[in-house]
Scaffold this motif. Structure first.
Motif, PDB file in Angstrom:
ATOM      1  N   ASP A 159       0.785  -1.228   0.097  1.00 56.88           N
ATOM      2  CA  ASP A 159       0.125  -0.002   0.072  1.00 56.88           C
ATOM      3  C   ASP A 159       0.752   1.087  -0.202  1.00 56.88           C
ATOM      4  O   ASP A 159       0.512   2.178  -0.767  1.00 56.88           O
ATOM      5  CB  ASP A 159      -0.981   0.005   1.282  1.00 56.88           C
ATOM      6  N   LEU A 162       1.986   1.772  -3.528  1.00 55.75           N
ATOM      7  CA  LEU A 162       0.863   2.166  -4.512  1.00 55.75           C
ATOM      8  C   LEU A 162       0.517   3.827  -4.104  1.00 55.75           C
ATOM      9  O   LEU A 162       0.464   4.482  -5.254  1.00 55.75           O
ATOM     10  CB  LEU A 162      -0.276   1.243  -4.093  1.00 55.75           C
ATOM     11  N   GLU A 163       0.795   4.310  -2.970  1.00 57.31           N
ATOM     12  CA  GLU A 163       0.708   5.598  -2.550  1.00 57.31           C
ATOM     13  C   GLU A 163       1.677   6.291  -3.364  1.00 57.31           C
ATOM     14  O   GLU A 163       1.687   7.391  -4.230  1.00 57.31           O
ATOM     15  CB  GLU A 163       0.875   5.861  -1.252  1.00 57.31           C
ATOM     16  N   TYR A 166       1.159   6.251  -7.289  1.00 58.29           N
ATOM     17  CA  TYR A 166       0.080   7.271  -7.573  1.00 58.29           C
ATOM     18  C   TYR A 166       0.519   8.910  -7.503  1.00 58.29           C
ATOM     19  O   TYR A 166       0.130   9.606  -8.429  1.00 58.29           O
ATOM     20  CB  TYR A 166      -1.144   7.143  -6.742  1.00 58.29           C
ATOM     21  N   THR A 171      -1.922   6.009 -12.695  1.00 58.96           N
ATOM     22  CA  THR A 171      -3.486   6.017 -12.236  1.00 58.96           C
ATOM     23  C   THR A 171      -3.776   4.467 -11.798  1.00 58.96           C
ATOM     24  O   THR A 171      -3.004   3.662 -12.279  1.00 58.96           O
ATOM     25  CB  THR A 171      -4.340   6.454 -13.310  1.00 58.96           C
ATOM     26  N   ARG A 172      -4.728   4.340 -10.930  1.00 57.80           N
ATOM     27  CA  ARG A 172      -5.123   3.170 -10.395  1.00 57.80           C
ATOM     28  C   ARG A 172      -5.596   2.290 -11.703  1.00 57.80           C
ATOM     29  O   ARG A 172      -5.329   0.945 -11.829  1.00 57.80           O
ATOM     30  CB  ARG A 172      -6.499   3.220  -9.675  1.00 57.80           C
ATOM     31  N   GLU A 173      -6.076   2.810 -12.747  1.00 57.35           N
ATOM     32  CA  GLU A 173      -6.683   1.855 -13.945  1.00 57.35           C
ATOM     33  C   GLU A 173      -5.344   1.697 -14.668  1.00 57.35           C
ATOM     34  O   GLU A 173      -5.512   0.349 -15.318  1.00 57.35           O
ATOM     35  CB  GLU A 173      -7.145   3.030 -14.854  1.00 57.35           C
ATOM     36  N   CYS A 175      -2.713   0.161 -13.143  1.00 57.19           N
ATOM     37  CA  CYS A 175      -2.154  -0.810 -12.256  1.00 57.19           C
ATOM     38  C   CYS A 175      -2.761  -1.933 -12.141  1.00 57.19           C
ATOM     39  O   CYS A 175      -4.143  -1.995 -11.984  1.00 57.19           O
ATOM     40  CB  CYS A 175      -1.709  -0.111 -10.984  1.00 57.19           C
TER      41      CYS A 175
END
Length: 256
Positions: A159, A162-163, A166, A171-173, A175
């Motif tokens: 996590d 991931l922060e 970003y 973007t989340r899309e 990953c």
């Protein structure tokens, strides 16, 4: 011409008769002094990472590479994932580096280097740095991409990464997360700093270097077309075209 043709024939025969052990020894003689080794399973050149006192690295060709650094905070320490892809002199390649080196929380890292969408090679392992270079392959940085895979020891660290990912601009899309493993594609730098760097005008000297690299790659592949493996090609090139061989390796920028 007849003498030269006979020399080439004998060199080809000698290489075909060599055992793998003999080829491995010759390969070490060529590459180890440069801080490199040959991965015959993947048919690529990699950086030696065992001896830190003599560690060398392969330098990116100026103006023909992409870089990305992803910093993230975990357990009060700043970690960094460094990504590189592009042209390293006379080889297309890539690097993935983890900082700091940590034996207690080791990461499983890997990347697949693609050119025009086609996989050139895949590198993976529990390492602080993985590298790979495909000799004789010339590419523009925009035609190369890396499919990156990182497995973390726990979800908290995942996590935290991931922060950081970003924050850099992904973007989340873009990953994919499966358990503690993160998958994403690196085709160009997402950070504003690197984008600005990429907008700088390339100098004439950089253009000349790229032209020279491309010519050397074409010569190497053409003159050694009677072989498929990289090390067979390199040993044949050294035997038959010593001047071209010296110039060829000279383009493969090794730096301490």
């Amino acid at each position: 011409m007849v003498i030269f043709a006979e020399k080439k024939r004998k060199a080809r025969e000698a290489l075909h008769k060599m055992t793998w052990r003999e080829k491995d020894k010759k390969t070490e003689e060529i590459l180890v002094p440069l801080g490199l080794f040959y991965d015959k399973r993947r048919d690529i050149i990699c950086e030696l990472m065992n001896d830190k006192s003599t560690e060398k690295s392969v330098g990116m060709s100026s103006g023909n590479g992409d870089y990305e650094t992803i910093p993230f905070l975990y357990k009060h320490f700043w970690w960094k994932i460094h990504l590189e892809k592009g042209q390293y002199g006379v080889a297309s390649g890539g690097k993935l580096t983890v900082e700091p080196e940590n034996t207690q929380e080791r990461l499983w890292v890997g990347f697949a280097l693609r050119r025009y969408g086609k996989i050139l090679f895949i590198q993976k392992g529990y390492e602080s740095k993985i590298t790979g270079f495909l000799l004789g392959n010339w590419s523009r940085k925009k035609n190369l991409s890396m499919d990156v895979e990182i497995t973390f020891p726990n979800m908290d660290m995942c996590d935290a990464f991931l922060e950081g990912l970003y924050n850099v601009g992904y973007t989340r899309e873009k990953c994919r997360i499966i358990g503690n493993t993160v998958y994403f594609s690196f085709d160009k730098s997402q950070s504003a700093r690197q984008e600005e760097k990429g907008k700088e005008n390339r100098s004439w000297s950089q253009t000349a270097v790229q032209w020279s690299n491309r010519v050397h790659c074409k010569l190497f592949m053409r003159k050694t077309r009677c072989f498929k493996g990289t090390m067979d090609r390199l040993m044949y090139y050294k035997e038959i075209y010593p001047c071209l061989y010296a110039s060829f390796l000279g383009q493969f920028g090794i730096k301490k």
